[in-house]
Scaffold this motif. Structure first.
Motif, PDB file in Angstrom:
ATOM      1  N   MET A 432      -7.292  64.465   6.460  1.00 44.10           N
ATOM      2  CA  MET A 432      -8.201  64.005   5.402  1.00 44.10           C
ATOM      3  C   MET A 432      -7.412  63.441   4.234  1.00 44.10           C
ATOM      4  O   MET A 432      -6.539  64.101   3.678  1.00 44.10           O
ATOM      5  N   THR A 433      -7.710  62.220   3.884  1.00 46.17           N
ATOM      6  CA  THR A 433      -7.109  61.587   2.713  1.00 46.17           C
ATOM      7  C   THR A 433      -8.196  61.373   1.675  1.00 46.17           C
ATOM      8  O   THR A 433      -9.280  60.872   1.986  1.00 46.17           O
ATOM      9  N   THR A 434      -7.907  61.782   0.453  1.00 44.75           N
ATOM     10  CA  THR A 434      -8.924  61.871  -0.589  1.00 44.75           C
ATOM     11  C   THR A 434      -8.394  61.252  -1.881  1.00 44.75           C
ATOM     12  O   THR A 434      -7.196  61.347  -2.170  1.00 44.75           O
ATOM     13  N   THR A 435      -9.268  60.611  -2.680  1.00 41.06           N
ATOM     14  CA  THR A 435      -8.750  59.790  -3.778  1.00 41.06           C
ATOM     15  C   THR A 435      -9.761  59.576  -4.893  1.00 41.06           C
ATOM     16  O   THR A 435     -10.973  59.659  -4.673  1.00 41.06           O
ATOM     17  N   ILE A 436      -9.247  59.299  -6.092  1.00 39.73           N
ATOM     18  CA  ILE A 436     -10.061  58.713  -7.167  1.00 39.73           C
ATOM     19  C   ILE A 436      -9.516  57.331  -7.545  1.00 39.73           C
ATOM     20  O   ILE A 436      -9.925  56.746  -8.523  1.00 39.73           O
ATOM     21  N   GLU A 437      -8.588  56.825  -6.762  1.00 42.40           N
ATOM     22  CA  GLU A 437      -7.961  55.497  -6.821  1.00 42.40           C
ATOM     23  C   GLU A 437      -6.761  55.467  -7.747  1.00 42.40           C
ATOM     24  O   GLU A 437      -5.723  55.923  -7.359  1.00 42.40           O
ATOM     25  N   ASP A 438      -6.853  54.964  -8.961  1.00 40.93           N
ATOM     26  CA  ASP A 438      -5.706  54.920  -9.863  1.00 40.93           C
ATOM     27  C   ASP A 438      -5.453  56.321 -10.420  1.00 40.93           C
ATOM     28  O   ASP A 438      -6.314  57.195 -10.365  1.00 40.93           O
ATOM     29  N   ALA A 439      -4.263  56.541 -10.976  1.00 40.69           N
ATOM     30  CA  ALA A 439      -3.975  57.830 -11.588  1.00 40.69           C
ATOM     31  C   ALA A 439      -4.996  58.133 -12.691  1.00 40.69           C
ATOM     32  O   ALA A 439      -5.194  57.320 -13.593  1.00 40.69           O
ATOM     33  N   PHE A 440      -5.662  59.278 -12.573  1.00 41.22           N
ATOM     34  CA  PHE A 440      -6.715  59.705 -13.492  1.00 41.22           C
ATOM     35  C   PHE A 440      -7.962  58.803 -13.414  1.00 41.22           C
ATOM     36  O   PHE A 440      -8.794  58.803 -14.316  1.00 41.22           O
ATOM     37  N   GLY A 441      -8.069  58.036 -12.328  1.00 42.57           N
ATOM     38  CA  GLY A 441      -9.286  57.270 -12.064  1.00 42.57           C
ATOM     39  C   GLY A 441      -9.649  56.324 -13.193  1.00 42.57           C
ATOM     40  O   GLY A 441      -8.811  55.587 -13.723  1.00 42.57           O
ATOM     41  N   SER A 442     -10.916  56.354 -13.561  1.00 38.99           N
ATOM     42  CA  SER A 442     -11.414  55.471 -14.624  1.00 38.99           C
ATOM     43  C   SER A 442     -11.116  56.017 -16.015  1.00 38.99           C
ATOM     44  O   SER A 442     -11.490  55.413 -17.014  1.00 38.99           O
ATOM     45  N   ARG A 443     -10.457  57.168 -16.058  1.00 35.61           N
ATOM     46  CA  ARG A 443     -10.136  57.872 -17.324  1.00 35.61           C
ATOM     47  C   ARG A 443     -11.407  58.353 -18.022  1.00 35.61           C
ATOM     48  O   ARG A 443     -11.416  58.561 -19.233  1.00 35.61           O
ATOM     49  N   GLN A 444     -12.465  58.571 -17.258  1.00 30.65           N
ATOM     50  CA  GLN A 444     -13.717  59.080 -17.809  1.00 30.65           C
ATOM     51  C   GLN A 444     -13.962  60.477 -17.255  1.00 30.65           C
ATOM     52  O   GLN A 444     -14.009  60.662 -16.032  1.00 30.65           O
ATOM     53  N   MET A 445     -14.089  61.456 -18.133  1.00 31.52           N
ATOM     54  CA  MET A 445     -14.282  62.845 -17.713  1.00 31.52           C
ATOM     55  C   MET A 445     -15.694  63.287 -18.055  1.00 31.52           C
ATOM     56  O   MET A 445     -16.201  63.030 -19.149  1.00 31.52           O
ATOM     57  N   VAL A 446     -16.326  63.951 -17.102  1.00 30.78           N
ATOM     58  CA  VAL A 446     -17.689  64.438 -17.296  1.00 30.78           C
ATOM     59  C   VAL A 446     -17.834  65.764 -16.580  1.00 30.78           C
ATOM     60  O   VAL A 446     -17.407  65.917 -15.432  1.00 30.78           O
ATOM     61  N   ASP A 447     -18.367  66.763 -17.256  1.00 31.38           N
ATOM     62  CA  ASP A 447     -18.628  68.075 -16.666  1.00 31.38           C
ATOM     63  C   ASP A 447     -17.393  68.674 -16.001  1.00 31.38           C
ATOM     64  O   ASP A 447     -17.484  69.345 -14.965  1.00 31.38           O
ATOM     65  N   GLY A 448     -16.207  68.405 -16.569  1.00 31.10           N
ATOM     66  CA  GLY A 448     -14.990  69.047 -16.098  1.00 31.10           C
ATOM     67  C   GLY A 448     -14.233  68.316 -15.001  1.00 31.10           C
ATOM     68  O   GLY A 448     -13.216  68.822 -14.520  1.00 31.10           O
ATOM     69  N   PHE A 449     -14.680  67.137 -14.581  1.00 34.27           N
ATOM     70  CA  PHE A 449     -13.966  66.386 -13.545  1.00 34.27           C
ATOM     71  C   PHE A 449     -13.903  64.914 -13.932  1.00 34.27           C
ATOM     72  O   PHE A 449     -14.700  64.418 -14.735  1.00 34.27           O
ATOM     73  N   LEU A 450     -12.922  64.209 -13.340  1.00 37.80           N
ATOM     74  CA  LEU A 450     -12.711  62.796 -13.631  1.00 37.80           C
ATOM     75  C   LEU A 450     -13.495  61.923 -12.671  1.00 37.80           C
ATOM     76  O   LEU A 450     -13.660  62.254 -11.489  1.00 37.80           O
ATOM     77  N   LEU A 451     -13.953  60.782 -13.164  1.00 33.94           N
ATOM     78  CA  LEU A 451     -14.668  59.818 -12.346  1.00 33.94           C
ATOM     79  C   LEU A 451     -13.705  58.796 -11.756  1.00 33.94           C
ATOM     80  O   LEU A 451     -12.723  58.401 -12.396  1.00 33.94           O
ATOM     81  N   ASN A 452     -13.999  58.360 -10.551  1.00 35.54           N
ATOM     82  CA  ASN A 452     -13.162  57.393  -9.849  1.00 35.54           C
ATOM     83  C   ASN A 452     -13.209  56.012 -10.495  1.00 35.54           C
ATOM     84  O   ASN A 452     -14.117  55.701 -11.272  1.00 35.54           O
ATOM     85  N   ASN A 453     -12.232  55.182 -10.139  1.00 38.87           N
ATOM     86  CA  ASN A 453     -12.296  53.742 -10.448  1.00 38.87           C
ATOM     87  C   ASN A 453     -12.238  52.953  -9.144  1.00 38.87           C
ATOM     88  O   ASN A 453     -11.618  51.898  -9.039  1.00 38.87           O
ATOM     89  N   GLN A 454     -12.949  53.475  -8.126  1.00 32.99           N
ATOM     90  CA  GLN A 454     -12.803  52.942  -6.775  1.00 32.99           C
ATOM     91  C   GLN A 454     -13.264  51.493  -6.624  1.00 32.99           C
ATOM     92  O   GLN A 454     -12.819  50.781  -5.717  1.00 32.99           O
ATOM     93  N   LEU A 455     -14.136  51.018  -7.508  1.00 29.33           N
ATOM     94  CA  LEU A 455     -14.651  49.656  -7.356  1.00 29.33           C
ATOM     95  C   LEU A 455     -13.554  48.607  -7.550  1.00 29.33           C
ATOM     96  O   LEU A 455     -13.694  47.474  -7.080  1.00 29.33           O
ATOM     97  N   THR A 456     -12.449  48.990  -8.196  1.00 33.77           N
ATOM     98  CA  THR A 456     -11.349  48.034  -8.341  1.00 33.77           C
ATOM     99  C   THR A 456     -10.563  47.867  -7.048  1.00 33.77           C
ATOM    100  O   THR A 456      -9.621  47.073  -6.986  1.00 33.77           O
ATOM    101  N   ASP A 457     -10.963  48.586  -5.980  1.00 31.39           N
ATOM    102  CA  ASP A 457     -10.405  48.305  -4.654  1.00 31.39           C
ATOM    103  C   ASP A 457     -11.072  47.100  -4.007  1.00 31.39           C
ATOM    104  O   ASP A 457     -10.628  46.636  -2.957  1.00 31.39           O
ATOM    105  N   PHE A 458     -12.168  46.613  -4.585  1.00 31.81           N
ATOM    106  CA  PHE A 458     -12.725  45.333  -4.162  1.00 31.81           C
ATOM    107  C   PHE A 458     -11.812  44.205  -4.656  1.00 31.81           C
ATOM    108  O   PHE A 458     -11.059  44.368  -5.622  1.00 31.81           O
ATOM    109  N   SER A 459     -11.906  43.065  -4.014  1.00 29.79           N
ATOM    110  CA  SER A 459     -11.214  41.874  -4.508  1.00 29.79           C
ATOM    111  C   SER A 459     -11.906  41.392  -5.783  1.00 29.79           C
ATOM    112  O   SER A 459     -13.128  41.277  -5.827  1.00 29.79           O
ATOM    113  N   PHE A 460     -11.131  41.129  -6.828  1.00 29.07           N
ATOM    114  CA  PHE A 460     -11.712  40.584  -8.054  1.00 29.07           C
ATOM    115  C   PHE A 460     -12.193  39.151  -7.832  1.00 29.07           C
ATOM    116  O   PHE A 460     -13.157  38.712  -8.439  1.00 29.07           O
TER     117      PHE A 460
END
Length: 602
Positions: A432-460
């Motif tokens: 199992m490989t698990t991710t929030i993408e970039d280090a610290f994800g989107s840098r947005q924390m809510v309810d004690g956990f960080l949110l991913n920035n996974q949409l930047t894995d799309f082509s711009f």
């Protein structure tokens, strides 16, 4: 619930809440000549671990301990993965967590044939309101990468909890609620900040911009917490208790989803489109794994929206035409011809990846499946393009002998991810490989956990001169990934040989392929394979791990026309393989010396 059931659950919870005193395992001597620890990435030599019954390998000792406790009381590989992921959310927040997504391969030893391997897809999805202009400026140009990452714009609907819930319904042995006990205890009582987390916080530039994250990761003077500081997370403990009692629904259909929506949409400078309705609509999927034979083994990986399984199978298919066995490292030093062949095969595989691979629910592969890209004749033709001189940059092939009008993907795919390998006492296994993408994800924390920035894995970029980009943003689509959880089996018997995988962004493919070649062609154990210097090409420069290769190798590759780039390559490989030691069949585990991973087993 009857009294017996309550008593059994209480016993399980009590066992899981305790800390292990240490693994019942044995270490073995590393291969002669293996290089000593060095380099700025914190390389620390590891020799590997052995066990007879079960084993768990993760990126953090506290997470490894949580998985070990689950296996020790009879839990399944999936049970252990759930406990591990919850602890990683807490202790390795820069890399993965319940605010992100994951891919998991599961091996059911009792099942027969193709039914024994399942691929669970917990990849994030784009909001229903997203368009292919999500990461473009008003002038229609691709925006600077971190302008897209930091804030709400990059956040996709998280998938890891739904995926784990789906897998647990099919393969769980212990009660769902019991698997959250180790993480809840650590969140409430506190855990020591690891040296790796402390190091990454020192260099992090964007996390302080979020007031919630700043208050958690930094002291009142704005200094990051040092290694060893005991950090508590009562907000996450509450979330985990809710999920433990109510399943994934409290996360996807209640106040937590609304909190995520508010955080994303109300970002002051870079708001996103993700809604509570998008989160509620999320579904994990079970897909067919990508399996291909390599010499006397069968190698299985993830299908799209991951590109890992296809790219690794292509590389192995091309390398199968070469005499890789004669090119084994000597005294821990890589052979120049081995690096040359591996890098050229990588160029060809990455070229196909950039053009053809995306979420197949939206964009079909050539021929509507993986077979044309993995066809033996096609891969032999691709391998014939490898000469004694580097091709520099490869062009995508035409697996159907026709030109598909698609543009090339431009997503950089950054490397903050984690990998888990587990084998339980019944012989079932997960990778199992698990991710929030970039280090610290989107840098947005809510309810004690960080949110991913996974949409930047799309082509711009949505298109180029060749046509639309397969991995462009589309509503409800899953961004392409390079995550490559991998299981290897003996071709004849179907017995499990190896579970492995790594973080590392688009370099994951090369990291995992290195381990496969090193174990299958060069006869190394998984720890020795992980310890080898990282190398390969992503269809650009030939990348070598800085400080861990000889000047002679660099010169030999340059003589073959390679544009060599020395760089830190902080993989986080984990692996468990079946071995024979003094005639006894055992499990042998390896953890990457470049990170804090560990292995435990009985």
């Amino acid at each position: 619930m009857n009294k017996t059931r309550i008593s059994s659950l209480a016993l399980v919870l009590a066992l899981l809440a305790g800390c292990a005193t240490g693994p019942v395992s044995r270490q073995v001597v590393p291969m002669p000549g293996m290089q000593a620890p060095e380099g700025a990435s914190g390389y620390a030599e590891k020799a590997g671990w052995t066990a007879r019954k079960f084993m768990v390998a993760t990126a953090n000792p506290l997470a490894t301990d949580a998985g070990y406790q689950v296996l020790r009381v009879g839990g399944s590989a999936v049970d252990a993965a759930i406990a591990v992921q919850m602890v990683l959310t807490l202790v390795e927040p820069q890399s993965s967590g319940i605010g992100g997504g994951a891919f998991m391969l599961y091996f059911d030893r009792a099942a027969q044939g193709d039914k024994s391997i399942k691929a669970f897809d917990g990849r994030e999805t784009a909001p229903a309101a997203a368009t292919d202009k999500l990461f473009q400026t008003p002038q229609g140009k691709a925006m600077p990468f971190y302008d897209g990452v930091v804030g709400g714009r990059s956040v996709g609907a998280p998938g890891v909890l739904r995926m784990l819930e789906l897998a647990h319904r099919q393969y769980g042995k212990l009660p769902w609620a019991s698997l959250f006990a180790p993480a809840i205890r650590l969140a409430e009582e506190g855990f020591p900040v690891s040296p790796r987390l402390a190091t990454l916080l020192k260099s992090e530039q964007h996390l302080k911009k979020d007031a919630v994250a700043a208050a958690y990761f930094y002291d009142k003077d704005g200094n990051p917490w040092p290694a060893g500081h005991v950090l508590k997370n009562p907000a996450l403990a509450k979330v985990l208790r809710d999920i433990a009692l109510g399943g994934a629904d409290p996360f996807y259909k209640g106040p937590i989803a609304r909190d995520i929506e508010a955080k994303v949409r109300n970002h002051p400078t870079n708001p996103g489109l993700l809604s509570a309705a998008d989160i509620a609509a999320y579904q994990a999927k079970v897909r067919e794994p990508v399996c291909a034979d390599y010499r006397t083994w069968t190698v299985c990986g993830m299908p799209p929206p991951s590109s890992g399984g296809i790219a690794i199978a292509q590389m192995l298919g091309m390398l199968e035409t070469k005499d890789m066995r004669s090119l084994a490292p000597k005294d821990g030093q890589l052979d120049a011809q081995a690096v040359h062949l591996f890098s050229e095969a990588g160029r060809l595989a990455y070229a196909d990846r950039a053009r053809y691979v995306a979420d197949t629910d939206f964009v079909p592969l050539p021929g509507n499946g993986v077979k044309p890209l993995l066809d033996k004749k096609y891969l032999v033709e691709r391998a014939a393009l490898i000469t004694d001189q580097s091709m520099g940059q490869a062009q995508a092939g035409m697996p159907l002998a026709i030109d598909v009008a698609r543009g090339a993907d431009t997503s950089p795919e950054l490397p903050s991810t984690s990998h888990i390998s587990i084998v339980d006492a019944r012989g079932n296994a997960i990778s199992m490989t698990t991710t929030i993408e970039d280090a610290f994800g989107s840098r947005q924390m809510v309810d004690g956990f960080l949110l991913n920035n996974q949409l930047t894995d799309f082509s711009f970029d949505a298109k180029d001169a060749h046509g639309p980009v397969a991995n462009r943003v589309q509503p409800n689509k899953r961004p392409r990934s390079s995550m490559a959880p991998t299981l290897v089996f003996e071709k004849g018997s179907g017995e499990l040989v190896l579970s492995t995988g790594s973080p590392g962004g688009s370099a994951i493919i090369n990291y995992v392929a290195k381990v496969l070649v090193a174990t299958m062609d060069w006869g190394l154990n998984v720890q020795q394979a992980i310890n080898l210097p990282n190398f390969g090409s992503r269809n650009g420069p030939t990348e070598l791990e800085q400080g861990r290769v000889s000047p002679k190798l660099v010169e030999q590759l340059k003589a073959k026309g390679h544009n060599v780039r020395l760089m830190e390559q902080t993989s986080g490989l984990q692996g468990i393989m079946r071995v024979r030691i003094h005639g006894d069949e055992m499990w042998f585990g390896g953890a990457d010396p470049r990170r804090e991973g560990s292995v435990m087993g009985d």
